[in-house]
Motif scaffolding. Structure first.
Motif, PDB file in Angstrom:
ATOM      1  N   PRO A   1       7.363  -8.540  44.766  1.00 10.25           N
ATOM      2  CA  PRO A   1       8.032  -9.743  45.278  1.00 10.25           C
ATOM      3  C   PRO A   1       7.130 -10.661  46.094  1.00 10.25           C
ATOM      4  CG  PRO A   1       8.803  -7.784  46.437  1.00 10.25           C
ATOM      5  CD  PRO A   1       7.936  -7.304  45.315  1.00 10.25           C
TER       6      PRO A   1
ATOM      7  N   HIS B   1       4.294 -11.544  45.053  1.00  9.62           N
ATOM      8  CA  HIS B   1       3.493 -12.257  44.035  1.00  9.62           C
ATOM      9  C   HIS B   1       4.476 -12.832  43.017  1.00  9.62           C
ATOM     10  CE1 HIS B   1       0.097 -13.291  41.637  1.00  9.62           C
ATOM     11  NE2 HIS B   1      -0.340 -12.097  41.263  1.00  9.62           N
TER      12      HIS B   1
ATOM     13  N   MET C   1      12.044 -16.174  50.768  1.00 10.88           N
ATOM     14  CA  MET C   1      11.357 -16.036  49.480  1.00 10.88           C
ATOM     15  C   MET C   1      11.116 -17.425  48.887  1.00 10.88           C
ATOM     16  SD  MET C   1      10.532 -13.064  48.587  1.00 10.88           S
ATOM     17  CE  MET C   1      10.135 -12.350  50.113  1.00 10.88           C
TER      18      MET C   1
HETATM   19  N1  CMC Z   1       9.070 -16.603  55.609  1.00  8.47           N
HETATM   20  C1  CMC Z   1       8.893 -16.503  56.950  1.00  8.47           C
HETATM   21  N2  CMC Z   1       7.676 -16.420  57.540  1.00  8.47           N
HETATM   22  C2  CMC Z   1       6.611 -16.414  56.739  1.00  8.47           C
HETATM   23  C3  CMC Z   1       6.714 -16.522  55.341  1.00  8.47           C
HETATM   24  C4  CMC Z   1       8.005 -16.625  54.779  1.00  8.47           C
HETATM   25  N3  CMC Z   1       8.172 -16.725  53.455  1.00  8.47           N
HETATM   26  N4  CMC Z   1       5.488 -16.504  54.789  1.00  8.47           N
HETATM   27  C5  CMC Z   1       4.611 -16.384  55.809  1.00  8.47           C
HETATM   28  N5  CMC Z   1       5.290 -16.337  56.994  1.00  8.47           N
HETATM   29  C6  CMC Z   1       4.697 -16.294  58.342  1.00  8.47           C
HETATM   30  C7  CMC Z   1       4.163 -14.909  58.669  1.00  8.47           C
HETATM   31  O1  CMC Z   1       5.133 -14.114  59.308  1.00  8.47           O
HETATM   32  C8  CMC Z   1       3.011 -15.258  59.578  1.00  8.47           C
HETATM   33  O2  CMC Z   1       3.530 -15.603  60.848  1.00  8.47           O
HETATM   34  P1  CMC Z   1       2.676 -15.257  62.201  1.00  8.47           P
HETATM   35  O3  CMC Z   1       1.391 -16.036  62.054  1.00  8.47           O
HETATM   36  O4  CMC Z   1       3.550 -15.709  63.306  1.00  8.47           O
HETATM   37  O5  CMC Z   1       2.458 -13.774  62.179  1.00  8.47           O
HETATM   38  C9  CMC Z   1       2.438 -16.546  58.986  1.00  8.47           C
HETATM   39  O6  CMC Z   1       3.571 -17.170  58.322  1.00  8.47           O
HETATM   40  C10 CMC Z   1       1.314 -16.327  57.974  1.00  8.47           C
HETATM   41  O7  CMC Z   1       1.790 -15.447  56.979  1.00  8.47           O
HETATM   42  P2  CMC Z   1       0.926 -14.301  56.299  1.00  8.47           P
HETATM   43  O8  CMC Z   1       1.822 -13.170  55.893  1.00  8.47           O
HETATM   44  O9  CMC Z   1      -0.263 -13.974  57.141  1.00  8.47           O
HETATM   45  O10 CMC Z   1       0.421 -15.042  55.016  1.00  8.47           O
HETATM   46  P3  CMC Z   1      -0.148 -14.354  53.720  1.00  8.47           P
HETATM   47  O11 CMC Z   1      -1.158 -15.295  53.193  1.00  8.47           O
HETATM   48  O12 CMC Z   1      -0.586 -12.965  53.980  1.00  8.47           O
HETATM   49  O13 CMC Z   1       1.133 -14.261  52.757  1.00  8.47           O
HETATM   50  C11 CMC Z   1       2.728 -14.785  51.094  1.00  8.47           C
HETATM   51  C12 CMC Z   1       1.388 -15.170  51.744  1.00  8.47           C
HETATM   52  C13 CMC Z   1       2.954 -15.635  49.841  1.00  8.47           C
HETATM   53  C14 CMC Z   1       2.686 -13.300  50.642  1.00  8.47           C
HETATM   54  C15 CMC Z   1       3.853 -14.987  52.131  1.00  8.47           C
HETATM   55  O14 CMC Z   1       3.912 -16.355  52.503  1.00  8.47           O
HETATM   56  C16 CMC Z   1       5.217 -14.533  51.608  1.00  8.47           C
HETATM   57  O15 CMC Z   1       5.544 -13.347  51.718  1.00  8.47           O
HETATM   58  N6  CMC Z   1       6.041 -15.459  51.006  1.00  8.47           N
HETATM   59  C17 CMC Z   1       7.292 -15.100  50.412  1.00  8.47           C
HETATM   60  C18 CMC Z   1       7.049 -14.514  49.034  1.00  8.47           C
HETATM   61  C19 CMC Z   1       6.669 -15.586  48.021  1.00  8.47           C
HETATM   62  O16 CMC Z   1       7.312 -16.624  47.923  1.00  8.47           O
HETATM   63  N7  CMC Z   1       5.646 -15.283  47.197  1.00  8.47           N
HETATM   64  C20 CMC Z   1       5.207 -16.165  46.110  1.00  8.47           C
HETATM   65  C21 CMC Z   1       3.859 -16.744  46.332  1.00  8.47           C
HETATM   66  S1  CMC Z   1       3.517 -18.075  45.163  1.00  8.47           S
HETATM   67  C22 CMC Z   1       3.406 -17.318  43.626  1.00  8.47           C
HETATM   68  C23 CMC Z   1       2.220 -16.438  43.470  1.00  8.47           C
HETATM   69  O17 CMC Z   1       1.086 -16.904  43.677  1.00  8.47           O
HETATM   70  O18 CMC Z   1       2.405 -15.280  43.107  1.00  8.47           O
END
Ligand code: CMC
Length: 434
Positions: free
Chosen positions: A265, A267, A305
């Motif tokens: 989820p 990705h 999401m």
């Molecule tokens: N809802 C709430 N808070 C969020 C979210 C979200 N969807 N995404 C990131 N954050 C917050 C996170 O808690 C962190 O906050 P803090 O700096 O206060 O600790 C900050 O934003 C940075 O997040 P991160 O987890 O360090 O960022 P990451 O680059 O590791 O994660 C991500 C990227 C896509 C996994 C994440 O944004 C996420 O879980 N999104 C929801 C799932 C999603 O929509 N995924 C599809 C991505 S696009 C298609 C693809 O390429 O596969």
């Protein structure tokens, strides 16, 4: 820091090393640390690859700050507007846009590889009917190795090209049959007179009793979705394909591993998770703010999401394009849209999140998956097929990276290091002493 080196000094020993700075054609310069361990005895620590370029590539460029995406130099907006998915596949695989005869030859080849061996058809009946189509896809794509691997030399460029064409051609059949099996309907075989997208939609929706009525609006929307998902440089699934393929494993096995990675989820599985989330928001009756507050709460694992991206710290350019497709499609469906409440909820959520300080400060914008799920829903594509379609679209990206890696003379098996933090050496105690 000099012009093209970085000097790293070890404060403990006073030793230093000049690390070359590699310059790409675009994007940040990259410090070449290959000699670091040999010279200073250190590894680098970068879980999640926050600052690590794992390879050199000429395929796709992303500027996350500006929200730009280019395939082989061409901006995604131009490709979405003017190109077609088969043309984009050719571009990604071969590096250039095809001349008309090249495109015709490519299409011919893809068309003529779309059937599955009848023995593969029998695999499907080994699954439970409620199996997730992604699970079926992981298995069937991996199983293709049993049909082609023995004759496949990954170092032979012709063999690589045939494997790539086979995979691109068979993926719509594999995907559609996973769906047909899950709903207990007979499989629909591909037809050579149809284009790639029309063929896929027909194999999904036709039955022996009623042929699929082609719908140009759906076909164009699907073609665009395939273009937007075709590649995204070194994401989790593509890196998985590269890493798996780096051991010279079969491309079918490498792609199967990539599909497994895409499923999560965080990705590709996000498009399915978006609809689950929207449905939960509607059915719970707790209101949008409740979910926004949960997403902001550090003690709650809930995330919105379809929001946020590792690379894009600006609007995802794919999301901009797909948002428009989403609105056009829904306007076209008008009162025939059975998902109006879902859509209204999504649009309200988008508005609230875009204005909320938490999301603004962290640059969390809606990503491509926020909209793709809504479009699929409007096209009556079942939810468990959303990620399968992402996998179908990304197949060409995975293959382009696999081919680039295998043909790179500097390619070697991928083998990350670690920061070991477990027990130091200790002696075995026999069972009676524990
Ligand atoms: N809802 C709430 N808070 C969020 C979210 C979200 N969807 N995404 C990131 N954050 C917050 C996170 O808690 C962190 O906050 P803090 O700096 O206060 O600790 C900050 O934003 C940075 O997040 P991160 O987890 O360090 O960022 P990451 O680059 O590791 O994660 C991500 C990227 C896509 C996994 C994440 O944004 C996420 O879980 N999104 C929801 C799932 C999603 O929509 N995924 C599809 C991505 S696009 C298609 C693809 O390429 O596969």
């Amino acid at each position: 820091m000099g012009n093209d080196t970085v000097t790293l000094t070890d404060n403990a020993t006073g030793k230093h090393i000049e690390l070359p700075v590699l310059k790409g054609t675009d994007g940040p310069d990259t410090i070449d640390i290959r000699n670091l361990f040999k010279e200073l005895g250190y590894f680098t620590f970068d879980p999640g690859f926050m600052s690590t370029a794992s390879c050199e590539s000429k395929i796709t460029f992303i500027n996350g700050k500006q929200g730009e995406l280019r395939y082989r130099g061409y901006p995604i907006e131009q490709l979405a507007e003017q190109s077609s998915y088969p043309e984009v596949c050719y571009l990604l695989l071969y590096g250039e846009l095809p001349a008309p005869q090249q495109l015709e030859k490519y299409n011919q080849s893809i068309t003529h590889h779309s059937m599955l061996d009848e023995a593969i058809r029998r695999f499907y009946s080994g699954f439970r009917h409620d199996a997730h189509p992604m699970a079926i896809m992981v298995a069937v794509v991996g199983a293709l190795a049993a049909f082609y691997h023995d004759t496949m030399d990954v170092h032979d460029p012709v063999a690589r090209e045939i494997a790539a064409h086979r995979l691109i051609a068979k993926m719509p059949t594999i995907a559609a049959w996973s769906y047909k099996y899950s709903i207990g309907q007979p499989y629909v075989y591909p037809r050579n007179e149809l284009g790639y997208t029309a063929n896929f939609l027909r194999m999904m929706f036709a039955t022996p009793t009623e042929d699929y009525e082609s719908n140009p609006v759906y076909e164009r929307a699907m073609d665009l979705i395939l273009i937007l998902h075709a590649d995204h440089e070194q994401n989790a699934s593509t890196s998985t394909v590269r890493l798996t393929g780096s051991s010279e494993a079969s491309p079918f096995a490498a792609l199967s591993a990539g599909i497994g990675s895409l499923w999560g989820p965080a990705h590709g599985g996000a498009n399915e998770a978006v609809i689950n989330m929207l449905e939960e928001i509607i059915s719970s009756g707790k209101g949008l703010q409740h979910y926004i507050d949960r997403a902001k709460d550090k003690n709650d694992r809930f995330r919105l999401m379809g929001f946020g991206h590792r690379v894009y710290k600006n609007y995802d350019p794919r999301a901009k394009i797909i948002r428009k497709i989403c609105h056009d499609l829904l306007a076209e469906l008008g009162a025939n849209n059975p998902n109006q409440e879902l859509l209204d909820t999504a649009m309200k959520l988008e508005r609230i999140a875009l204005e909320d300080d938490y999301f603004v400060e962290r640059k969390l914008y809606p990503n491509v998956d926020f909209y793709s799920g809504i479009i699929f829903r409007a096209m009556n594509i079942p939810m468990n097929m959303f990620t399968v379609i992402f996998a179908l679209a990304r197949t060409v990206g995975w293959l382009s990276h696999w081919m680039e890696m295998i043909s790179d003379p500097e390619a070697r098996i991928g083998r990350p290091r670690q920061l070991y933090n477990g027990y130091q050496k200790r002696d075995y105690e026999s069972l009676d002493k524990r």
